[in-house]
Design a protein around this motif. Structure first.
Motif, mmCIF file in Angstrom:
data_model
loop_
_atom_site.group_PDB
_atom_site.id
_atom_site.type_symbol
_atom_site.label_atom_id
_atom_site.label_comp_id
_atom_site.label_asym_id
_atom_site.label_seq_id
_atom_site.Cartn_x
_atom_site.Cartn_y
_atom_site.Cartn_z
ATOM 1 N N GLU A 1 -15.488 5.603 31.302
ATOM 2 C CA GLU A 1 -15.111 5.413 29.902
ATOM 3 C C GLU A 1 -15.588 4.071 29.362
ATOM 4 O OE1 GLU A 1 -11.045 6.469 28.910
ATOM 5 O OE2 GLU A 1 -10.812 7.461 30.849
ATOM 6 N N HIS B 1 -15.985 11.375 23.315
ATOM 7 C CA HIS B 1 -16.489 10.036 23.617
ATOM 8 C C HIS B 1 -17.856 9.832 22.967
ATOM 9 C CE1 HIS B 1 -13.823 9.222 27.376
ATOM 10 N NE2 HIS B 1 -13.223 10.063 26.555
ATOM 11 N N ARG C 1 -9.706 12.327 22.002
ATOM 12 C CA ARG C 1 -10.520 11.617 22.995
ATOM 13 C C ARG C 1 -10.918 12.541 24.152
ATOM 14 N NH1 ARG C 1 -10.365 5.681 21.692
ATOM 15 N NH2 ARG C 1 -9.277 5.746 19.694
#
Length: 463
Positions: free
Chosen positions: A44, A150, A456
């Motif tokens: 991430e 993302h 997300r």
């Protein structure tokens, strides 16, 4: 009363799997949360990384005590031998509006993620440190698929993330990473292996510290050896407020989340509560995008560990050959205060929290990404679970509104009668076209289940 099942919630499937793996191997909530946070630093990096900072809230089921740790970034310059040069301004478009950020070496503050992970593990971990780091090393070695949500964040943040050395990472061959593409950081597995073998101090007094100082100073920053060697994780006071008969425990954040919860109306029934909630959430116009992520874990003993970390937008200063982008916190306008002096810990909106039931048992462990929208996302989720009786997936996934000044920004599907009441009371309504990562990114484990935020591509996994 229903016991909270052991589980992990995170903003990436690989991150959640890393935490669940450590729980399966006999790790505590702290072990699993640290493993997941380190996995974030490989999976991430659009949101966070080893060069960032964060906060942790730990709930000990045996004692009923909650502890908050501050390992956010500190202002550099304690070495006193160098003045920082100018920062590099970048425009990031978010919600159709340009947001000005600054990156480059002068934007780099003293990172806290390695120290914070080490301290959480030291206090509450059970497995060997190297075992906790291992899942992150494996992810870094092979690369990780980018979730579609993302990639959407990257579309907004590319002017900063794909700047300088980041271009080859986030726009390989001139093409920006899309959902399903492989995110890979050459050398990051070596850096994580050094972390596993030498411990967190390798970033502060060891080999990586020297590399970091050289990289930042070459890029015009003033980070020095004394800044790193003097960095310490701090224990910070725990605030509390009551919501639907439950106690919410968290640090005192820049957005005053706990104070906001204390200011919610006494009658939480819908639709009548909407005006009181909007007033409690009234913001003074801060709406920076922010790159942040959160991990929430509960173990089979009922202990909970919630850790929120961030990289800002990333400074674009990379540790050469090690795949680590450093934070850009000194370029985050909403975090820059008048009292910032070398060595001072910076302020943050991050607010990992736990909720305790009237019987004194853990009810929810939660945190959120989203800069100034963290408070909004957490308050709405807790209202969903504690006041509206929703399961965690529905509470996190339902449409939200966020208040900025006299404007209510709202996702589609929010109840029309409540929006009508807001409009009648003089609020301006700004309708967004879809669910959006602007409105935060909650991950939570509780009596109502485990879930990550669809904004997300988050997931919740139970043991």
């Amino acid at each position: 009363m229903k016991k909270v099942a052991a589980g992990v919630a995170a903003s990436h499937p690989a991150t959640a799997e890393a935490g669940l793996r450590v729980l399966r191997d006999g790790g505590t909530a702290a072990d699993a949360a640290v493993a997941a946070v380190l996995a974030c630093c490989a999976a991430e990096t659009i949101y966070t990384g080893l060069g960032g900072g964060g906060f942790a809230t730990y709930f000990d089921a045996g004692t009923g005590r909650a502890t908050c740790l501050d390992f956010f970034v500190s202002v550099p310059g304690t070495d006193g031998d160098l003045e920082a040069g100018p920062m590099v301004a970048v425009d990031v478009f978010f919600g159709g509006m340009p947001q000005v950020y600054s990156i480059g070496g002068a934007s780099v503050a003293v990172p806290g993620v390695p120290a914070g992970c080490g301290e959480v593990h030291r206090r509450w971990g059970r497995l060997p440190w190297a075992e906790v780091v291992r899942p992150a090393i494996e992810l870094a070695a092979g690369g990780v698929a980018v979730p579609a949500a993302h990639a959407q964040t990257l579309d907004s943040c590319a002017p900063a993330l794909a700047w300088g050395e980041g271009a080859s990472v986030y726009t390989p061959n001139g093409r920006r990473l899309q959902g399903g593409d492989l995110l890979f950081h050459d050398g990051l597995d070596r850096a994580l292996t050094m972390l596993a073998e030498a411990g967190p101090q390798v970033f502060y007094t060891g080999e990586l510290a020297t590399i970091m100082v050289d990289a930042v100073r070459t890029a015009g920053g003033c980070l020095g050896p004394q800044d790193l060697a003097g960095y310490r994780v701090l224990e910070t006071p725990v605030d509390h407020a009551t919501l639907a008969g439950h106690r919410v425990l968290a640090r005192h954040d820049l957005n005053r989340t706990v104070d906001t919860i204390a200011g919610l109306p006494g009658d939480l029934s819908r639709p009548g509560r909407v005006l009181g909630v909007a007033e409690a959430l009234r913001d003074q116009g801060r709406q920076k995008i922010g790159d942040t992520t959160n991990v929430s874990v509960v173990d089979s003993d009922g202990n909970a560990c919630v850790i929120t970390t961030t990289l800002g937008l990333g400074s674009g200063v990379w540790l050469p050959g090690l795949g680590i982008n450093l934070n850009s916190m000194l370029g985050e306008g909403e975090l820059v205060t008048d009292d910032m002096v070398p060595g001072r810990r910076m302020s943050s909106n991050m607010c990992p929290l736990v909720v305790i039931s009237p019987e004194g048992e853990l009810a929810v462990a939660a945190g959120s990404a989203g800069a100034s929208r963290i408070r909004t996302a957490l308050v709405d989720t807790l209202l969903g679970v504690l006041a509206d009786g929703l399961d965690m997936t529905k509470a996190i996934g339902r449409p939200r509104f966020h208040v900025v000044g006299d404007t209510v920004h709202v996702e589609p599907g929010y109840p029309r009668d409540e929006l009508g009441a807001l409009a009648a009371a003089g609020w301006q309504i700004n309708q967004w076209p879809g669910l959006n990562h602007y409105f935060g990114g909650v991950t939570a484990v509780g009596q109502a289940g485990a879930a990550g935020d669809p904004r997300r591509d988050g997931v919740g996994l139970l043991l």
